[in-house]
Design a protein around this motif. Structure first.
Motif, PDB file in Angstrom:
ATOM      1  N   TYR B  90       0.807  -1.082  -0.114  1.00 10.52           N
ATOM      2  CA  TYR B  90       0.054  -0.068   0.028  1.00 10.52           C
ATOM      3  C   TYR B  90       0.912   1.242  -0.044  1.00 10.52           C
ATOM      4  O   TYR B  90       0.866   2.057  -0.804  1.00 10.52           O
ATOM      5  N   ARG B  93       2.598   1.563  -3.382  1.00 11.13           N
ATOM      6  CA  ARG B  93       1.822   2.198  -4.562  1.00 11.13           C
ATOM      7  C   ARG B  93       1.138   3.689  -4.345  1.00 11.13           C
ATOM      8  O   ARG B  93       1.098   4.440  -5.381  1.00 11.13           O
ATOM      9  N   LYS B  94       1.225   3.929  -3.149  1.00  6.82           N
ATOM     10  CA  LYS B  94       0.973   5.315  -2.525  1.00  6.82           C
ATOM     11  C   LYS B  94       1.960   6.055  -2.943  1.00  6.82           C
ATOM     12  O   LYS B  94       1.636   7.217  -3.716  1.00  6.82           O
ATOM     13  N   THR B  98       0.214   4.984  -7.850  1.00  3.64           N
ATOM     14  CA  THR B  98      -0.805   4.105  -8.488  1.00  3.64           C
ATOM     15  C   THR B  98      -1.971   3.729  -7.996  1.00  3.64           C
ATOM     16  O   THR B  98      -2.748   2.646  -8.290  1.00  3.64           O
ATOM     17  N   LEU B  99      -2.418   4.156  -6.793  1.00  7.29           N
ATOM     18  CA  LEU B  99      -3.820   3.905  -6.189  1.00  7.29           C
ATOM     19  C   LEU B  99      -4.712   4.627  -6.871  1.00  7.29           C
ATOM     20  O   LEU B  99      -4.644   5.854  -7.118  1.00  7.29           O
ATOM     21  N   LYS B 100      -6.030   4.119  -6.911  1.00  5.87           N
ATOM     22  CA  LYS B 100      -7.082   4.765  -7.673  1.00  5.87           C
ATOM     23  C   LYS B 100      -7.630   5.692  -6.761  1.00  5.87           C
ATOM     24  O   LYS B 100      -7.961   6.930  -6.935  1.00  5.87           O
ATOM     25  N   ASN B 101      -7.460   5.646  -5.275  1.00  2.00           N
ATOM     26  CA  ASN B 101      -8.054   6.457  -4.418  1.00  2.00           C
ATOM     27  C   ASN B 101      -7.032   6.729  -3.254  1.00  2.00           C
ATOM     28  O   ASN B 101      -7.317   6.139  -1.983  1.00  2.00           O
ATOM     29  N   PRO B 102      -5.948   7.689  -3.455  1.00  2.00           N
ATOM     30  CA  PRO B 102      -5.026   7.605  -2.534  1.00  2.00           C
ATOM     31  C   PRO B 102      -5.270   8.264  -1.266  1.00  2.00           C
ATOM     32  O   PRO B 102      -4.497   8.047  -0.303  1.00  2.00           O
TER      33      PRO B 102
END
Lengths: 377, 317
Positions: B90, B93-94, B98-102
């Motif tokens: 997590y 990706r943050k 690349t997170l959809k909803n950071p």
């Protein structure tokens, strides 16, 4: 030999066999479907001055049993497939250091957590080579309740004779099966115990691993004044680590030779209605109970089928397998796995046309499934 | 509904149900009370991992699941590792965007029983805490391996009869005292450790919310009375928990950053330890005359521990 009638379960019979065979130490960890062995031994061992320890994990469970065995007492651990996976490193140690140990594996569905409460024979290949490296496994497989007792006893005797871990494979069906069994009286079991070889000469001359190329190490009990060394490294005749070329070669070759040269002492199998058989069924463990029932049905319908049941799975009774597969054309291997032992049957028979009936859904095979399969062959 | 503080049961009862009741845990099992409260006292996205154990086998039997959230089960010993891996991914990706909803709040929680926490999963938990992952580990402490038939664990208290430490002619049952996981986890570097019990539900919710709000590894030891293996009537789970906290057998306290110790519940009337023991079948044999010394030792140890906790609290070290 006087037999006694007992009503019990496979797991409990394995525990009682350990006591009668002189086991003084059990180290283990809870795991379905083998936990009842530890439950029973936590009752029985303290009463005879033995020790039953529940350790913090599977690895510690086998390690403390190996330690107890190193000191000179008969020791055991019991688990199921996931436990063997965890114990593998220490089982390798017991192989190379030549520490006798009985390891009961009550098989459940795998891999990984698998089917914890369901039957399987998926650990047959694992029992042959649980750890990395070269060694020769000895694996016995109980096929009925009485053998949960007798094969555990035999495992203790073979472990001391060949100075290595010996597997006893039960499966969930046998482990949890309750019923009547005819087993030897405790006195007869005790009378059958052969004392482990012990060196009694001058301690200065003692070479525990300095034995003939087809013999196991002679490890004296501790605290008797005989000095030697246990290691997982390649070692010389006193047990101290070495990388000397010839010593390393001879050590690993001897781990093979000591078993191969004495296979007649290890072989065990049952032949059921084979003399006139036109169909050869090969099965072991609880599956063989269904196979026998199937054979009775087939014979009633005029189909001559017979059973070859290996009791010692590793090393396999290869010569006897070849004898029957040479004689009988139609061969069916029935297992609760994807054919782990059929591979061995194919190797031993040098035939690639061995048929298979395999079941891997956690359920026992019914005799009728075997009957249908044979009728279609 | 977002909760910032849980004031009363009525308010709490209006929160979203995130742990479905249709599971296979025993009637009277405290596991579900603890898990339900943890999930309901946060509105954040929860990523939950669970060790093998009663909770795992009873809450996700295909085609059903009680988990209205992301849920992972791997093996007996590695809920902490699973949470650590998910948390590390997590973060990565943050960082990479690349997170959809950071900006959505996410919390990582691991559940284990005492067998998988005190014993087989101990080093895995220790590693995850040492590496400083931002997660909360909750031990559902029922003091035995209830899932495999009631074997002892290193959380089993002295004198309890279990299937592998049976009381009888030779033995009075478990010979060792319960391992002090609170002290171990505090020393291991956990940002926050707390001991909670479901009968003190408000205290428990506060501890959960504190743990979830802290950026760092947190450990919570939750008393989970086991009707099957402790041998009491399923209707008495909360009564038994009351006896545990009010006799100080299971004191409720927290340790912040390894040093600041706060006692979070002080019983008005401290009950004798034997009242707690007498209510459970697993301690029945301790009331035989030959085991009187175990009862005395129990009371002595509980008194000493309480004295120690009070001194630690005062000393602020």
């Amino acid at each position: 030999m006087a037999l006694r009638e007992i009503i019990s379960s496979g797991n409990e019979l394995a525990a009682h066999a350990a006591i009668d065979a002189g086991c003084k130490f059990f180290g283990g960890y809870p795991i379905t479907p083998s936990s009842e062995i530890m439950h029973e031994l936590s009752d029985l061992l303290p009463e005879i001055g033995g020790t039953c320890i529940q350790m913090e994990d599977e690895i510690a469970g086998v390690a403390c049993a190996i330690g107890a065995s190193m000191s000179g007492v008969r020791a055991m651990t019991a688990t199921s497939g996931p436990g063997i996976s965890l114990k593998a490193e220490n089982l390798g140690l017991a192989q190379i250091a030549e520490v006798p140990l009985v390891v009961v594996n009550v098989m459940r569905g795998g891999p990984s957590t698998g089917l914890p409460t369901r039957v399987s024979q998926g650990d047959v290949a694992q029992a042959k080579n649980p750890s990395h490296g070269d060694y020769k496994s000895i694996t016995l497989c109980a096929g009925n309740l009485a053998e949960c007792y007798t094969e555990t006893v035999r495992a203790f005797n073979l472990a001391d004779r060949f100075m290595q871990p010996v597997f006893v494979l039960l499966d969930e069906t046998l482990g949890h099966m309750h019923g009547k069994a005819m087993i030897p009286a405790p006195e007869d079991t005790k009378a059958g115990i052969k004392p482990k070889k012990e060196f009694t000469g001058d301690p200065a001359e003692y070479k525990p691993y300095g034995v003939a190329q087809d013999e196991p190490a002679v490890l004296n009990p501790m605290f008797k004044g005989y000095r030697y060394h246990f290691t997982g490294l390649h070692h010389n005749d006193t047990g101290f680590p070495t990388e000397e070329i010839e010593t390393c070669r001879k050590l690993i070759e001897r781990l093979f030779n000591k078993v191969e040269a004495h296979q007649e002492e290890i072989d065990s199998y049952e032949e059921y209605m084979l003399d006139d058989a036109e169909f050869l069924i090969i099965a072991y463990g609880s599956v063989s109970l269904a196979a026998k029932e199937a054979i009775r049905h087939l014979r009633a319908a005029g189909i001559k089928a017979g059973l070859f049941r290996p009791i010692t799975l590793w090393p396999s009774p290869a010569a006897r397998i070849k004898h029957w597969t040479d004689k009988i054309q139609k061969v069916l291997c029935v297992e609760l796995n994807m054919g782990q032992y059929r591979d061995e049957i194919q190797r031993a028979s040098a035939r690639l046309d061995i048929d298979g009936l395999f079941k891997v859904n956690g359920r026992a095979l019914s005799p009728y499934e075997i009957v249908e399969k044979v009728k279609g062959m | 509904m977002a909760i910032t503080s849980v004031k009363n049961l009525k308010e709490f009862s209006t929160t979203n149900e995130r742990f479905e009741g249709a599971h296979l845990l025993c009637p009277g099992c405290a596991h579900s009370m603890i898990v339900r409260e943890l999930m309901n006292c946060s509105d954040d996205n929860l990523v939950i991992s669970t060790n093998t154990g009663c909770l795992e086998v009873s809450t996700a039997v295909y085609p059903y699941t009680s988990w209205d959230t992301s849920w992972i089960h791997i093996g007996f010993e590695n809920a902490a590792t699973a949470a650590a891996g998910a948390e590390a991914m997590y973060k990565a990706r943050k960082r990479k965007g690349t997170l959809k909803n950071p900006d959505a709040p996410v919390k990582f929680v691991a559940f284990g029983g005492d067998g998988s926490t005190y014993d087989i999963g101990f080093q895995w938990l220790s590693g995850a805490v040492e590496r400083g992952h931002n997660f909360t580990y909750i031990c559902l402490d029922n003091e035995n391996y209830a899932n495999t038939g009631g074997q002892r664990s290193s959380s089993t208290p002295i004198g309890a009869s279990t299937t592998t430490a049976p009381a009888g002619r030779v033995s009075y049952g478990e010979k060792r005292n319960k391992k002090d996981m609170m002290a171990i986890m505090a020393a291991n570097g956990a940002s926050y450790v707390a001991q909670v019990a479901p009968n003190k539900w408000k205290n428990m919710a506060q501890a959960f919310q504190k743990a979830l709000s802290i950026d760092g590894p947190c450990y919570i030891n939750a008393l989970s009375a086991c009707t099957t293996e402790w041998k009491f009537d399923p209707k008495d789970t909360i009564n038994i928990s009351d006896l545990a906290t009010d006799s100080l057998v299971f004191p409720l306290y927290e340790i912040i950053d390894g040093t600041e110790l706060n006692i979070t519940y002080r019983p008005k009337n401290v009950l004798p330890v034997k009242d707690y023991l007498a209510a459970q079948g697993r301690f029945k044999h301790l009331f035989k005359p030959e085991n009187a010394h175990i009862l005395e030792e129990w009371q002595k140890r509980v008194d000493e521990k309480w004295e120690y906790l009070q001194r630690r609290e005062e000393a602020r070290v």
